[in-house]
Design an enzyme around this catalytic site. Sequence first.
Site, PDB file in Angstrom:
ATOM      1  N   ASP A 198      -0.131   2.998  -5.072  1.00  0.00           N
ATOM      2  CA  ASP A 198       1.080   3.358  -4.326  1.00  0.00           C
ATOM      3  C   ASP A 198       2.208   2.347  -4.554  1.00  0.00           C
ATOM      4  O   ASP A 198       1.969   1.141  -4.636  1.00  0.00           O
ATOM      5  CB  ASP A 198       0.784   3.401  -2.826  1.00  0.00           C
ATOM      6  CG  ASP A 198      -0.204   4.492  -2.434  1.00  0.00           C
ATOM      7  OD1 ASP A 198      -1.001   4.914  -3.288  1.00  0.00           O
ATOM      8  OD2 ASP A 198      -0.182   4.906  -1.258  1.00  0.00           O
ATOM      9  N   ASN A 230       0.026  12.258  -1.723  1.00  0.00           N
ATOM     10  CA  ASN A 230       0.239  13.063  -0.521  1.00  0.00           C
ATOM     11  C   ASN A 230       1.667  12.944   0.016  1.00  0.00           C
ATOM     12  O   ASN A 230       2.118  13.803   0.777  1.00  0.00           O
ATOM     13  CB  ASN A 230      -0.768  12.689   0.574  1.00  0.00           C
ATOM     14  CG  ASN A 230      -0.626  11.259   1.044  1.00  0.00           C
ATOM     15  OD1 ASN A 230      -0.715  10.329   0.240  1.00  0.00           O
ATOM     16  ND2 ASN A 230      -0.411  11.058   2.330  1.00  0.00           N
ATOM     17  N   HIS A 231       2.407  11.914  -0.407  1.00  0.00           N
ATOM     18  CA  HIS A 231       3.802  11.778   0.045  1.00  0.00           C
ATOM     19  C   HIS A 231       4.782  12.571  -0.810  1.00  0.00           C
ATOM     20  O   HIS A 231       5.956  12.686  -0.434  1.00  0.00           O
ATOM     21  CB  HIS A 231       4.209  10.304   0.095  1.00  0.00           C
ATOM     22  CG  HIS A 231       3.788   9.633   1.356  1.00  0.00           C
ATOM     23  ND1 HIS A 231       4.631   9.415   2.422  1.00  0.00           N
ATOM     24  CD2 HIS A 231       2.584   9.152   1.740  1.00  0.00           C
ATOM     25  CE1 HIS A 231       3.966   8.825   3.402  1.00  0.00           C
ATOM     26  NE2 HIS A 231       2.723   8.652   3.008  1.00  0.00           N
ATOM     27  N   HIS A 260      -3.926   5.396  -2.355  1.00  0.00           N
ATOM     28  CA  HIS A 260      -3.914   6.062  -1.043  1.00  0.00           C
ATOM     29  C   HIS A 260      -4.238   5.168   0.150  1.00  0.00           C
ATOM     30  O   HIS A 260      -3.875   5.496   1.275  1.00  0.00           O
ATOM     31  CB  HIS A 260      -4.883   7.258  -1.093  1.00  0.00           C
ATOM     32  CG  HIS A 260      -4.754   8.240   0.037  1.00  0.00           C
ATOM     33  ND1 HIS A 260      -3.531   8.681   0.512  1.00  0.00           N
ATOM     34  CD2 HIS A 260      -5.702   8.901   0.771  1.00  0.00           C
ATOM     35  CE1 HIS A 260      -3.738   9.562   1.481  1.00  0.00           C
ATOM     36  NE2 HIS A 260      -5.045   9.710   1.658  1.00  0.00           N
TER      37      HIS A 260
END
EC number: 3.1.3.16
Length: 303
Positions: free
Chosen positions: A51, A111-112, A235
Amino acid sequence: MGDVDKWIEDVKKCKYLPENELKKLCEMVCDILLEETNILPVSTPVTVCGDIHGQFYDLEQLFRTGGQVPHTNYIFMGDFVDRGYYSLETFTRLLTLKARYPSRITLLRGNHETRQITKVYGFFDECFSKYGNANGWKYCCKVFDLLTIAAIIDEEVLCVHGGLSPEIITLDQIRTIDRNGEIPYKGAFCDLVWSDPEDMEYWGQSPRGAGWLFGHNVTKDFMAINNLNLICRAHQLVNEGIKYMFDGKLVTVWSAPNYCYRCGNVAAILSFETAEKRQTKIFLAVPDAERVIPKQNTTPYFL
């Protein structure tokens, strides 16, 4: 490539592009992503990153640590935006590199990278404050829709943002997912970007409210069926930047140092010379004196 080279130089300075130029860039990248499969084959050498979350100056530190594109090949495992101060500049920086060197940089979906999540965690508000409208955000969301789900290094190492799904037994089942659109609330696609490994044997309910907790036996079986030697994922914040689980068969890579400018963690990238030979590279956050902090940040960045 004249436009792209100019954009690369501009964006390196933590500048965002004019709206019409961002639109053009996003359209260029969408054309590239349309040609990519759900599991993109990647050859070594390559460096895998976790990330980033809008921490532009720390992304530049990542490139100083791992090498610049195109001299180093990269796989970024999603979550480019939200929470940090410079999500727009960060994502634009990666898009310019994808447009210029499409085979040198692989961008996976996190997921963002969805409309719903970015409306809550900062990217929408940031785009609106910088452009005065939602158009820039909409162009980026069209790119989100087309980002590939996974990468496989030398047919041995699977890279995915979150983890496994009880609906996915074989890699071919990932290959058949229709990825062009919002990530669903449940099901295989959702699980791949939301799930987390846990010190257990099989499956458990995720406290995130999406995806699953998956254990050692589940991971071992999935890897045996699909002839994998390692699963790389992101994540989850890891204070040491990298964390191995399940007898070294799964690794979490985290690449946002001092996450949200307050967590105090280091960051890591994982450099593969071959599928078996790899090196962890640790880096720290850029000192405050070397970064520009916006005077006003209208969105809470730690939610």
